[in-house]
Design a protein around this motif. Structure first.
Motif, PDB file in Angstrom:
ATOM      1  N   HIS A 153       5.263   9.426 -10.015  1.00 51.21           N
ATOM      2  CA  HIS A 153       4.873   9.740 -11.410  1.00 51.21           C
ATOM      3  C   HIS A 153       4.390  11.343 -11.566  1.00 51.21           C
ATOM      4  O   HIS A 153       4.692  11.882 -12.321  1.00 51.21           O
ATOM      5  N   ALA A 154       3.690  11.550 -10.430  1.00 51.05           N
ATOM      6  CA  ALA A 154       3.278  13.075 -10.385  1.00 51.05           C
ATOM      7  C   ALA A 154       4.464  13.913 -10.345  1.00 51.05           C
ATOM      8  O   ALA A 154       4.277  15.056 -11.110  1.00 51.05           O
ATOM      9  N   ALA A 162       2.532   1.632  -3.420  1.00 48.82           N
ATOM     10  CA  ALA A 162       1.688   2.195  -4.448  1.00 48.82           C
ATOM     11  C   ALA A 162       1.509   3.700  -4.312  1.00 48.82           C
ATOM     12  O   ALA A 162       1.410   4.450  -5.038  1.00 48.82           O
ATOM     13  N   ALA A 163       1.338   4.332  -2.855  1.00 53.73           N
ATOM     14  CA  ALA A 163       1.021   5.709  -2.723  1.00 53.73           C
ATOM     15  C   ALA A 163       2.393   6.473  -3.155  1.00 53.73           C
ATOM     16  O   ALA A 163       2.306   7.515  -3.709  1.00 53.73           O
ATOM     17  N   GLU A 166       0.598  -1.283  -0.234  1.00 54.22           N
ATOM     18  CA  GLU A 166      -0.090   0.163   0.059  1.00 54.22           C
ATOM     19  C   GLU A 166       0.854   1.200  -0.080  1.00 54.22           C
ATOM     20  O   GLU A 166       0.594   2.309  -0.765  1.00 54.22           O
ATOM     21  N   TRP A 192       9.539   3.890 -12.627  1.00 60.08           N
ATOM     22  CA  TRP A 192       9.326   3.370 -11.237  1.00 60.08           C
ATOM     23  C   TRP A 192       9.573   1.837 -11.367  1.00 60.08           C
ATOM     24  O   TRP A 192       9.200   1.179 -12.216  1.00 60.08           O
ATOM     25  N   GLU A 246       4.348   5.472  -5.481  1.00 60.44           N
ATOM     26  CA  GLU A 246       4.805   5.577  -7.020  1.00 60.44           C
ATOM     27  C   GLU A 246       3.891   6.393  -7.618  1.00 60.44           C
ATOM     28  O   GLU A 246       4.195   7.244  -8.536  1.00 60.44           O
ATOM     29  N   ARG A 247       2.757   6.724  -6.917  1.00 61.07           N
ATOM     30  CA  ARG A 247       1.694   7.633  -7.392  1.00 61.07           C
ATOM     31  C   ARG A 247       2.394   9.160  -7.449  1.00 61.07           C
ATOM     32  O   ARG A 247       2.400   9.963  -8.461  1.00 61.07           O
ATOM     33  N   LEU A 248       2.888   9.215  -6.148  1.00 62.00           N
ATOM     34  CA  LEU A 248       3.652  10.498  -5.876  1.00 62.00           C
ATOM     35  C   LEU A 248       4.800  10.751  -6.886  1.00 62.00           C
ATOM     36  O   LEU A 248       5.111  11.812  -7.638  1.00 62.00           O
TER      37      LEU A 248
END
Length: 279
Positions: free
Chosen positions: A77-78, A70-71, A67, A89, A73-75
């Motif tokens: 890419h942003a 995943a959080a 979890e 990533w 990874e989103r950061l």
């Protein structure tokens, strides 16, 4: 010469986001592709076999780890989209000292975080930073776990002792040196040093660096026998206003334990600015 591929190690520690921010700034400066490499401490499954109820703990730990990954990874890419930096990533499973070095060896530079004794999440593996520095074959930029860490390299301090490791560090750091506003090359002499003729003078390596368009201020400092060279370097960083140190990492292995040179140990424990280590 430039860094065209940078790997930043990311984890669930409190300083991971700051480390990512620095890596993004460096990737933008050097027009490099950035790889976010996620690896955390993974408890060995066999350690839970003999204890009742620990299988559920292991499963819960794995779920929480994924979890958080995943959080992050989103950061990641942003942030690379915001910084207009190309990147990828990579999340790796397994013991970090085994799975991280192969990715580090594919990069021109790897960005690591200093171990933080106040943050349990910063523990990745036994002697993780030391292991990567000595096994990757690539320069490693270590980010301090305390204080603010803006993009380094405006005033670089080179710790010069004429060794193979120091020579390697100087050449591995050339992209930083070529961008620096000021470069200071410092040799620290103690009464126990080797004879002058056996040591390459700082002025000689400064001339080599100057051929890359880098102006170098050469300094020599005499200290008492037994003085900590690492502490002397940190004191000079403060006095001169340096924001980065470049130095060789000296070590040898004894009974499978990494034994580091004194100055290297001091930097790993007490660094106040980012340190580029090369072995």
């Amino acid at each position: 010469m430039s860094y065209k591929s940078i790997v930043v190690h990311l984890d669930t520690s409190a300083r991971s986001h700051q480390r990512l921010e620095m890596a993004l700034q460096l990737a933008h400066r050097f027009h490099a592709r950035l790889t976010g490499l996620f690896s955390t401490y993974v408890p060995p499954r066999h350690a839970f076999v003999v204890m009742a109820g620990t299988a559920e703990y292991y499963t819960a730990h794995e779920r929480l780890r994924h979890e958080k990954a995943a959080a992050l990874e989103r950061l990641f890419h942003a942030e690379i989209a915001r910084a207009k930096v190309g990147g990828q990533w990579v999340a790796v499973d397994g013991y970090a000292n085994d799975v991280v070095p192969p990715y580090a060896r594919l990069a021109d530079l790897i960005v690591l975080g200093q171990s933080d004794p106040t943050d349990p999440e910063s523990f990745i593996a036994e002697q993780f930073v030391e292991h990567i520095v000595l096994s990757a074959g690539r320069p490693a930029l270590l980010v301090p776990c305390a204080g603010s860490a803006p993009s380094p390299g405006k005033h670089v301090l080179i710790a010069w002792d004429g060794s193979r490791e120091a020579t390697r560090a100087v050449h591995d750091a050339l992209p930083f040196l070529e961008h620096a506003a000021k470069v200071t090359l410092l040799t620290v002499h103690t009464s126990g040093d080797q004879p002058p003729r056996a040591r390459i003078p700082g002025a000689d390596i400064a001339l080599t660096i100057a051929r890359h368009g880098v102006k170098v201020d050469v300094r020599e400092l005499n200290v008492e026998h037994g003085a900590s060279v690492g502490d002397v370097l940190l004191s000079q960083v403060s006095d001169l206003g340096c924001d980065m140190i470049v130095m060789g990492a000296y070590a040898h292995s004894r009974l499978h334990e990494v034994i580091l040179g004194g100055a290297t140990r001091t930097m790993l424990q007490s660094m106040t600015v980012p340190v580029l280590l090369s072995h």
